[in-house]
Write a protein that holds these residues in place. Structure first.
Motif, PDB file in Angstrom:
ATOM      1  N   GLN A 137       0.843  -1.211   0.000  1.00 54.44           N
ATOM      2  CA  GLN A 137       0.000   0.000   0.000  1.00 54.44           C
ATOM      3  C   GLN A 137       0.873   1.254   0.000  1.00 54.44           C
ATOM      4  O   GLN A 137       1.840   1.337   0.763  1.00 54.44           O
ATOM      5  N   ILE A 138       0.490   2.228  -0.824  1.00 59.96           N
ATOM      6  CA  ILE A 138       1.228   3.496  -0.804  1.00 59.96           C
ATOM      7  C   ILE A 138       0.603   4.382   0.270  1.00 59.96           C
ATOM      8  O   ILE A 138      -0.583   4.725   0.191  1.00 59.96           O
ATOM      9  N   GLN A 139       1.396   4.736   1.268  1.00 61.85           N
ATOM     10  CA  GLN A 139       0.904   5.669   2.295  1.00 61.85           C
ATOM     11  C   GLN A 139       0.848   7.082   1.719  1.00 61.85           C
ATOM     12  O   GLN A 139      -0.132   7.780   1.845  1.00 61.85           O
ATOM     13  N   HIS A 140       1.939   7.468   1.127  1.00 60.72           N
ATOM     14  CA  HIS A 140       1.985   8.773   0.461  1.00 60.72           C
ATOM     15  C   HIS A 140       3.257   8.829  -0.391  1.00 60.72           C
ATOM     16  O   HIS A 140       4.146   7.977  -0.239  1.00 60.72           O
ATOM     17  N   ALA A 141       3.310   9.823  -1.261  1.00 64.80           N
ATOM     18  CA  ALA A 141       4.532  10.099  -2.024  1.00 64.80           C
ATOM     19  C   ALA A 141       4.825  11.585  -1.894  1.00 64.80           C
ATOM     20  O   ALA A 141       3.896  12.398  -1.795  1.00 64.80           O
ATOM     21  N   VAL A 142       6.104  11.906  -1.863  1.00 65.56           N
ATOM     22  CA  VAL A 142       6.512  13.315  -1.781  1.00 65.56           C
ATOM     23  C   VAL A 142       7.443  13.601  -2.957  1.00 65.56           C
ATOM     24  O   VAL A 142       8.388  12.853  -3.201  1.00 65.56           O
ATOM     25  N   VAL A 143       7.136  14.648  -3.683  1.00 69.54           N
ATOM     26  CA  VAL A 143       8.005  15.062  -4.789  1.00 69.54           C
ATOM     27  C   VAL A 143       8.635  16.400  -4.409  1.00 69.54           C
ATOM     28  O   VAL A 143       7.921  17.373  -4.149  1.00 69.54           O
ATOM     29  N   GLY A 144       9.962  16.406  -4.318  1.00 74.25           N
ATOM     30  CA  GLY A 144      10.688  17.622  -3.938  1.00 74.25           C
ATOM     31  C   GLY A 144      11.394  18.219  -5.145  1.00 74.25           C
ATOM     32  O   GLY A 144      11.940  17.487  -5.982  1.00 74.25           O
ATOM     33  N   ILE A 145      11.365  19.523  -5.218  1.00 71.53           N
ATOM     34  CA  ILE A 145      11.968  20.214  -6.360  1.00 71.53           C
ATOM     35  C   ILE A 145      12.891  21.327  -5.854  1.00 71.53           C
ATOM     36  O   ILE A 145      12.515  22.097  -4.966  1.00 71.53           O
ATOM     37  N   GLY A 146      14.083  21.362  -6.403  1.00 71.85           N
ATOM     38  CA  GLY A 146      15.005  22.452  -6.117  1.00 71.85           C
ATOM     39  C   GLY A 146      15.383  23.119  -7.425  1.00 71.85           C
ATOM     40  O   GLY A 146      15.759  22.428  -8.373  1.00 71.85           O
ATOM     41  N   VAL A 147      15.253  24.433  -7.489  1.00 72.48           N
ATOM     42  CA  VAL A 147      15.618  25.161  -8.712  1.00 72.48           C
ATOM     43  C   VAL A 147      16.671  26.208  -8.347  1.00 72.48           C
ATOM     44  O   VAL A 147      16.474  26.999  -7.419  1.00 72.48           O
ATOM     45  N   ASN A 148      17.772  26.184  -9.077  1.00 72.47           N
ATOM     46  CA  ASN A 148      18.802  27.207  -8.886  1.00 72.47           C
ATOM     47  C   ASN A 148      18.346  28.473  -9.592  1.00 72.47           C
ATOM     48  O   ASN A 148      18.357  28.541 -10.814  1.00 72.47           O
ATOM     49  N   VAL A 149      17.946  29.445  -8.799  1.00 67.84           N
ATOM     50  CA  VAL A 149      17.474  30.701  -9.399  1.00 67.84           C
ATOM     51  C   VAL A 149      18.602  31.729  -9.327  1.00 67.84           C
ATOM     52  O   VAL A 149      19.008  32.297 -10.341  1.00 67.84           O
ATOM     53  N   ALA A 150      19.113  31.951  -8.121  1.00 67.19           N
ATOM     54  CA  ALA A 150      20.161  32.960  -7.943  1.00 67.19           C
ATOM     55  C   ALA A 150      21.457  32.338  -7.439  1.00 67.19           C
ATOM     56  O   ALA A 150      22.364  33.060  -7.041  1.00 67.19           O
ATOM     57  N   LEU A 151      21.525  31.007  -7.454  1.00 66.66           N
ATOM     58  CA  LEU A 151      22.690  30.319  -6.874  1.00 66.66           C
ATOM     59  C   LEU A 151      23.988  30.861  -7.460  1.00 66.66           C
ATOM     60  O   LEU A 151      24.137  30.961  -8.676  1.00 66.66           O
ATOM     61  N   ASP A 152      24.912  31.210  -6.558  1.00 68.98           N
ATOM     62  CA  ASP A 152      26.216  31.680  -7.006  1.00 68.98           C
ATOM     63  C   ASP A 152      27.076  30.458  -7.302  1.00 68.98           C
ATOM     64  O   ASP A 152      27.747  29.935  -6.416  1.00 68.98           O
ATOM     65  N   VAL A 153      27.022  30.016  -8.550  1.00 69.72           N
ATOM     66  CA  VAL A 153      27.715  28.764  -8.880  1.00 69.72           C
ATOM     67  C   VAL A 153      29.231  28.904  -8.788  1.00 69.72           C
ATOM     68  O   VAL A 153      29.936  27.917  -8.590  1.00 69.72           O
ATOM     69  N   SER A 154      29.727  30.137  -8.890  1.00 70.78           N
ATOM     70  CA  SER A 154      31.185  30.299  -8.874  1.00 70.78           C
ATOM     71  C   SER A 154      31.768  30.079  -7.475  1.00 70.78           C
ATOM     72  O   SER A 154      32.977  29.975  -7.307  1.00 70.78           O
ATOM     73  N   ALA A 155      30.876  30.006  -6.457  1.00 75.28           N
ATOM     74  CA  ALA A 155      31.365  29.866  -5.087  1.00 75.28           C
ATOM     75  C   ALA A 155      31.979  28.486  -4.829  1.00 75.28           C
ATOM     76  O   ALA A 155      32.680  28.302  -3.850  1.00 75.28           O
ATOM     77  N   ASP A 156      31.723  27.531  -5.677  1.00 76.85           N
ATOM     78  CA  ASP A 156      32.197  26.168  -5.437  1.00 76.85           C
ATOM     79  C   ASP A 156      32.646  25.588  -6.776  1.00 76.85           C
ATOM     80  O   ASP A 156      31.862  25.524  -7.726  1.00 76.85           O
ATOM     81  N   LEU A 157      33.902  25.183  -6.850  1.00 78.40           N
ATOM     82  CA  LEU A 157      34.474  24.721  -8.124  1.00 78.40           C
ATOM     83  C   LEU A 157      33.699  23.559  -8.732  1.00 78.40           C
ATOM     84  O   LEU A 157      33.452  23.508  -9.939  1.00 78.40           O
TER      85      LEU A 157
END
Ligand code: BTN
Length: 272
Positions: A137-157
């Protein structure tokens, strides 16, 4: 204090039947996946949404970390799906995110199987689907979403090599609240379709850029190289190996590298 992203979103109106009828917002939390699962155990209705400004224990596929600094989009949605619909929730979310990015940012993303949202070969959004089962039986499902909108990508090589953000790729400041509103509205429409028997897979296939490419997949430590031939109706990848065998691969614990020319060295993926 400026209004939260949820307050901003609701100002423009959220036109949905199922998704977003209940919404919680946290300025900071551990993971919206856990908050949503906990809310489900407390009786939350289908379509409940948890949005956070920052997360301290956010996770991605395969136990990877997901950078969760302020200024991006992090949320999870609760479903009580029929068993047949369960594997289609992640493709459904991918289509919703791709459509919304196109509308709000004017960019044309692609989807890298199983569900990395890419712009110009760099990851801009990720989707994580988790479910709680009791026996079959499926109790529930969770769908999580992360979107890089302003992420400073240069901060991490490592991130700079593999990820981008919508602000960077579009050259302007994306309206996060509008992006959230559009994603939820598309998820709602696609979920209503799915309940009526209309699968998101045909549209998902059109956003996928993996088909027809040579890829290498790693699965339980074993590596296979071949042609990404097709996907089936559940979203599984059909890989024609170099030995001629047709493998059906479920997203579960697979890492995929595109491999059009020569075998690529392993790269850090999924880092936000
Ligand atoms: C991936 O590996 O590509 C999936 C990343 C999913 C990240 C989101 S952010 C909101 C939600 N909360 C989490 O802890 N993870 C998901």
């Amino acid at each position: 204090m400026p209004p939260s992203i949820v307050a901003q979103m609701l100002r423009s109106g959220l036109y949905t039947a199922v998704i977003g009828r209940s919404v919680r917002f946290y300025q900071s939390t551990g993971s919206t996946m856990d908050d949503t699962a906990e809310w489900a155990r407390d009786g939350a209705e289908e379509g409940a949404v948890v949005v956070a400004e920052t997360q301290s224990a956010s996770r991605g596929r395969l136990g990877r970390r997901w950078v969760s600094d302020e200024g991006n989009l992090y949320f999870s949605v609760l479903f009580h799906p029929e068993p047949d619909a369960l594997p289609l929730l992640s493709p459904l979310a991918g289509v919703a995110v791709a459509r919304a990015i196109r509308q709000v940012a004017g960019l044309y993303p692609s989807i890298k199987w199983p569900n990395d949202i890419m712009i110009d070969g760099r990851k801009v959004a990720g989707i994580l689907a988790e479910s709680a089962l009791s026996g079959s039986q499926i109790q529930h499902a969770v769908v999580g979403i992360g979107v890089n909108v302003a992420l400073d990508v240069s901060a991490d090589l490592e991130i700079a090599a593999t990820a981008t953000s919508l602000n960077r790729a579009s050259g302007f400041e994306i309206d996060r609240a509008e992006l959230l509103r559009r994603i939820l509205q598309h998820m709602d429409a696609l979920y209503l379709d799915l309940r009526r028997g209309r699968s998101p897979i045909s549209e998902w296939r059109r956003w996928l850029d993996t088909l027809g490419q040579r890829v290498t997949v790693t699965h339980h430590g074993a590596t296979e190289t071949g042609l990404a031939e097709d996907i089936d109706e559940h979203g599984n990848l059909m890989l024609r190996t170099d030995a001629g065998e047709l493998l059906t691969l479920t997203a579960g614990d697979i890492t995929l590298r595109t491999n059009n020319t020569v075998p690529l060295p392993a790269v850090g993926e999924g880092l936000g």
